[in-house]
Scaffold this motif. Structure first.
Motif, PDB file in Angstrom:
ATOM      1  N   GLY A 267      32.545  48.709 -17.913  1.00  9.10           N
ATOM      2  CA  GLY A 267      31.495  49.016 -18.891  1.00  9.10           C
ATOM      3  C   GLY A 267      32.069  49.280 -20.275  1.00  9.10           C
ATOM      4  O   GLY A 267      31.557  48.783 -21.287  1.00  9.10           O
ATOM      5  N   ILE A 268      33.151  50.075 -20.308  1.00 11.56           N
ATOM      6  CA  ILE A 268      33.786  50.392 -21.595  1.00 11.56           C
ATOM      7  C   ILE A 268      34.364  49.131 -22.236  1.00 11.56           C
ATOM      8  O   ILE A 268      34.233  48.912 -23.448  1.00 11.56           O
ATOM      9  CB  ILE A 268      34.883  51.461 -21.391  1.00 11.56           C
ATOM     10  CG1 ILE A 268      34.239  52.800 -20.989  1.00 11.56           C
ATOM     11  CG2 ILE A 268      35.696  51.633 -22.665  1.00 11.56           C
ATOM     12  CD1 ILE A 268      35.238  53.847 -20.555  1.00 11.56           C
ATOM     13  N   SER A 269      35.000  48.322 -21.434  1.00 15.82           N
ATOM     14  CA  SER A 269      35.589  47.083 -21.961  1.00 15.82           C
ATOM     15  C   SER A 269      34.510  46.174 -22.538  1.00 15.82           C
ATOM     16  O   SER A 269      34.688  45.570 -23.608  1.00 15.82           O
ATOM     17  CB  SER A 269      36.346  46.350 -20.846  1.00 15.82           C
ATOM     18  OG  SER A 269      37.399  47.150 -20.355  1.00 15.82           O
ATOM     19  N   TYR A 270      33.377  46.097 -21.846  1.00 17.83           N
ATOM     20  CA  TYR A 270      32.297  45.236 -22.328  1.00 17.83           C
ATOM     21  C   TYR A 270      31.724  45.757 -23.647  1.00 17.83           C
ATOM     22  O   TYR A 270      31.470  44.991 -24.584  1.00 17.83           O
ATOM     23  CB  TYR A 270      31.198  45.147 -21.269  1.00 17.83           C
ATOM     24  CG  TYR A 270      30.022  44.314 -21.691  1.00 17.83           C
ATOM     25  CD1 TYR A 270      30.121  42.922 -21.749  1.00 17.83           C
ATOM     26  CD2 TYR A 270      28.818  44.908 -22.044  1.00 17.83           C
ATOM     27  CE1 TYR A 270      29.051  42.155 -22.146  1.00 17.83           C
ATOM     28  CE2 TYR A 270      27.738  44.134 -22.448  1.00 17.83           C
ATOM     29  CZ  TYR A 270      27.852  42.758 -22.490  1.00 17.83           C
ATOM     30  OH  TYR A 270      26.788  41.992 -22.886  1.00 17.83           O
ATOM     31  N   THR A 271      31.545  47.100 -23.712  1.00 18.66           N
ATOM     32  CA  THR A 271      31.023  47.696 -24.949  1.00 18.66           C
ATOM     33  C   THR A 271      31.991  47.463 -26.113  1.00 18.66           C
ATOM     34  O   THR A 271      31.582  47.117 -27.222  1.00 18.66           O
ATOM     35  CB  THR A 271      30.798  49.198 -24.744  1.00 18.66           C
ATOM     36  OG1 THR A 271      29.900  49.392 -23.639  1.00 18.66           O
ATOM     37  CG2 THR A 271      30.200  49.837 -25.983  1.00 18.66           C
ATOM     38  N   GLY A 272      33.278  47.671 -25.859  1.00 24.11           N
ATOM     39  CA  GLY A 272      34.284  47.444 -26.900  1.00 24.11           C
ATOM     40  C   GLY A 272      34.298  45.996 -27.355  1.00 24.11           C
ATOM     41  O   GLY A 272      34.437  45.704 -28.549  1.00 24.11           O
ATOM     42  N   TRP A 273      34.137  45.099 -26.391  1.00 22.98           N
ATOM     43  CA  TRP A 273      34.122  43.671 -26.736  1.00 22.98           C
ATOM     44  C   TRP A 273      32.930  43.337 -27.614  1.00 22.98           C
ATOM     45  O   TRP A 273      33.056  42.602 -28.591  1.00 22.98           O
ATOM     46  CB  TRP A 273      34.084  42.851 -25.454  1.00 22.98           C
ATOM     47  CG  TRP A 273      33.977  41.375 -25.700  1.00 22.98           C
ATOM     48  CD1 TRP A 273      34.975  40.525 -26.060  1.00 22.98           C
ATOM     49  CD2 TRP A 273      32.789  40.578 -25.610  1.00 22.98           C
ATOM     50  NE1 TRP A 273      34.500  39.260 -26.201  1.00 22.98           N
ATOM     51  CE2 TRP A 273      33.151  39.245 -25.935  1.00 22.98           C
ATOM     52  CE3 TRP A 273      31.468  40.862 -25.296  1.00 22.98           C
ATOM     53  CZ2 TRP A 273      32.242  38.214 -25.937  1.00 22.98           C
ATOM     54  CZ3 TRP A 273      30.547  39.824 -25.299  1.00 22.98           C
ATOM     55  CH2 TRP A 273      30.926  38.529 -25.623  1.00 22.98           C
ATOM     56  N   ARG A 274      31.761  43.920 -27.297  1.00 22.77           N
ATOM     57  CA  ARG A 274      30.566  43.688 -28.108  1.00 22.77           C
ATOM     58  C   ARG A 274      30.752  44.219 -29.521  1.00 22.77           C
ATOM     59  O   ARG A 274      30.373  43.560 -30.507  1.00 22.77           O
ATOM     60  CB  ARG A 274      29.348  44.353 -27.439  1.00 22.77           C
ATOM     61  CG  ARG A 274      28.888  43.695 -26.147  1.00 22.77           C
ATOM     62  CD  ARG A 274      28.307  42.320 -26.405  1.00 22.77           C
ATOM     63  NE  ARG A 274      27.174  42.384 -27.295  1.00 22.77           N
ATOM     64  CZ  ARG A 274      25.909  42.580 -26.896  1.00 22.77           C
ATOM     65  NH1 ARG A 274      25.656  42.725 -25.596  1.00 22.77           N
ATOM     66  NH2 ARG A 274      24.914  42.610 -27.763  1.00 22.77           N
ATOM     67  N   GLU A 275      31.323  45.431 -29.639  1.00 27.81           N
ATOM     68  CA  GLU A 275      31.548  46.012 -30.971  1.00 27.81           C
ATOM     69  C   GLU A 275      32.550  45.167 -31.768  1.00 27.81           C
ATOM     70  O   GLU A 275      32.385  44.952 -32.978  1.00 27.81           O
ATOM     71  CB  GLU A 275      32.074  47.443 -30.817  1.00 27.81           C
ATOM     72  CG  GLU A 275      31.020  48.418 -30.284  1.00 27.81           C
ATOM     73  CD  GLU A 275      31.573  49.813 -30.113  1.00 27.81           C
ATOM     74  OE1 GLU A 275      32.799  49.979 -30.302  1.00 27.81           O
ATOM     75  OE2 GLU A 275      30.794  50.729 -29.786  1.00 27.81           O
ATOM     76  N   HIS A 276      33.591  44.686 -31.084  1.00 24.81           N
ATOM     77  CA  HIS A 276      34.577  43.853 -31.753  1.00 24.81           C
ATOM     78  C   HIS A 276      33.946  42.562 -32.262  1.00 24.81           C
ATOM     79  O   HIS A 276      34.221  42.119 -33.395  1.00 24.81           O
ATOM     80  CB  HIS A 276      35.719  43.540 -30.780  1.00 24.81           C
ATOM     81  CG  HIS A 276      36.774  42.638 -31.349  1.00 24.81           C
ATOM     82  ND1 HIS A 276      37.637  43.060 -32.342  1.00 24.81           N
ATOM     83  CD2 HIS A 276      37.088  41.342 -31.082  1.00 24.81           C
ATOM     84  CE1 HIS A 276      38.443  42.055 -32.653  1.00 24.81           C
ATOM     85  NE2 HIS A 276      38.120  41.000 -31.900  1.00 24.81           N
TER      86      HIS A 276
END
Length: 352
Positions: A267-276
């Motif tokens: 979940g964290i990785s996906y959120t970070g990817w979206r923000e990036h």
């Protein structure tokens, strides 16, 4: 189906003998007789005696006929009867001393081949061939050898992959048997590995292993079945719960925590990817706007420079014109020349 030495078995029949029976009946109109064999295979336990019957139709004496039993090739043969007695010259070595012709009904056209102490190599197809003068007919007899091996030996091998490895082994099976594991409720269990090897006599040795992970199963059963007769031998083993490897408390806690942590990490990785992705998009947008502003600024500067250059040229021309005009006033005789030099288009002369 006829089975010698093993009552209660009922394997499926075969269509080939039926077809051969019809063909031999058709040929009997030409040869004067036909040969009939059993419709279904003869099933015999390993080591027992097998009787393979054949019958002339219509009934007639076969005492003076040439009778030959063979397998894949006509000669050498399994058994040869001619001139009222056995002929051993063409007999296959492996059948010496183990075969004889049962002639109790030979005067009615009925004969049978007796094979003693049946081996695994005796399994398969036989041809009984009758010849009377120039006429000959034959039929096929199928012999199925049934080898029931030893009772399975089942024992624990030790802990493996968090469970207990169990091994089941047995000898003396023919043909290749089927192996199956079951729990105490009869549910099939998948074997971890299985191997089947043949010895010098053609008999199969079986080994199958299983890793039991569930300590609540209590016991497991290993059954080995003959595919022809359906007969099986079974053994089971009790697996005490204390024999199963104990999992440390921290391992148990870790086993429950790791999946949750993995989900959180995903979940964290996906959120970070979206923000990036959003930041990259914003940076590209700003860079594009900056390029557009720089382009507009450059175009404006170029336009301003062009205007200034044009203005300077006009001022220079104006200055030259005024200078020429002053000269014309001072020197009237040169007005035409001055006008011409300054680019004037009026060519009329002024009197001096």
């Amino acid at each position: 189906m006829k089975m010698v030495g093993s009552p209660g078995c009922s394997p499926a029949g075969f269509l080939l003998p039926l077809l051969l029976l019809e063909v031999s009946t058709w040929y009997s109109a030409v040869s004067g007789f036909s040969v009939k064999g059993p419709v279904e295979p003869i099933m015999v336990l390993l080591g027992a005696n097998a009787t393979l019957p054949c019958q002339l139709s219509p009934e007639q004496s076969a005492a003076d006929m040439h009778i030959r039993w063979y397998r894949t090739q006509f000669s050498p043969a399994v058994f040869v009867y001619q001139n009222g007695q056995e002929q051993g010259g063409e007999q296959m070595l492996e059948y010496h001393g183990r075969t004889e012709l049962v002639r109790d009904s030979i005067n009615r056209g009925g004969v049978a081949l007796l094979i003693q102490h049946v081996r695994a190599s005796d399994h398969g197809q036989y041809q009984c061939h009758f010849k009377d003068g120039q006429s000959s007919q034959e039929a096929i007899v199928e012999l199925h050898v049934i080898g029931l091996g030893s009772v399975p030996h089942v024992h624990m091998m030790g802990p493996e992959d968090g469970g207990i490895r169990v091994l089941c082994s047995s000898d003396g099976w023919f043909p290749k048997p089927k192996v199956q594991w079951n729990d105490m409720l009869g549910v099939n269990l998948q074997s971890l590995s299985e191997s089947q090897t043949q010895d010098e006599d053609g008999l199969f040795h079986v080994e199958a292993s299983l890793v039991v992970m569930d300590s609540s199963l209590g016991n497991v059963t290993c059954s080995i079945q003959n595919p022809l007769s359906g007969q099986e031998k079974v053994s089971c083993i009790f697996l005490p719960e204390p024999f199963f490897p104990k999992m440390d408390p921290w391992k148990a806690a870790l086993a429950g925590t790791v999946p949750v942590l993995m989900l959180l990490l995903i979940g964290i990785s996906y959120t970070g990817w979206r923000e990036h992705q959003a930041k990259e998009k914003e940076v590209k947008k700003k860079k594009r706007e900056l390029n557009e502003r720089d382009q507009m600024k450059n175009e404006k500067e170029m336009a301003q420079k062009a205007t200034e250059k044009l203005k300077a040229e006009l001022e220079q021309r104006k200055a030259l014109y005024l200078e020429d005009w002053k000269k014309a006033l001072l020197y009237p005789g040169s007005i035409c020349i001055a006008l011409f030099q300054t680019g004037g288009r009026n060519t009329s002369s002024v009197p001096m």
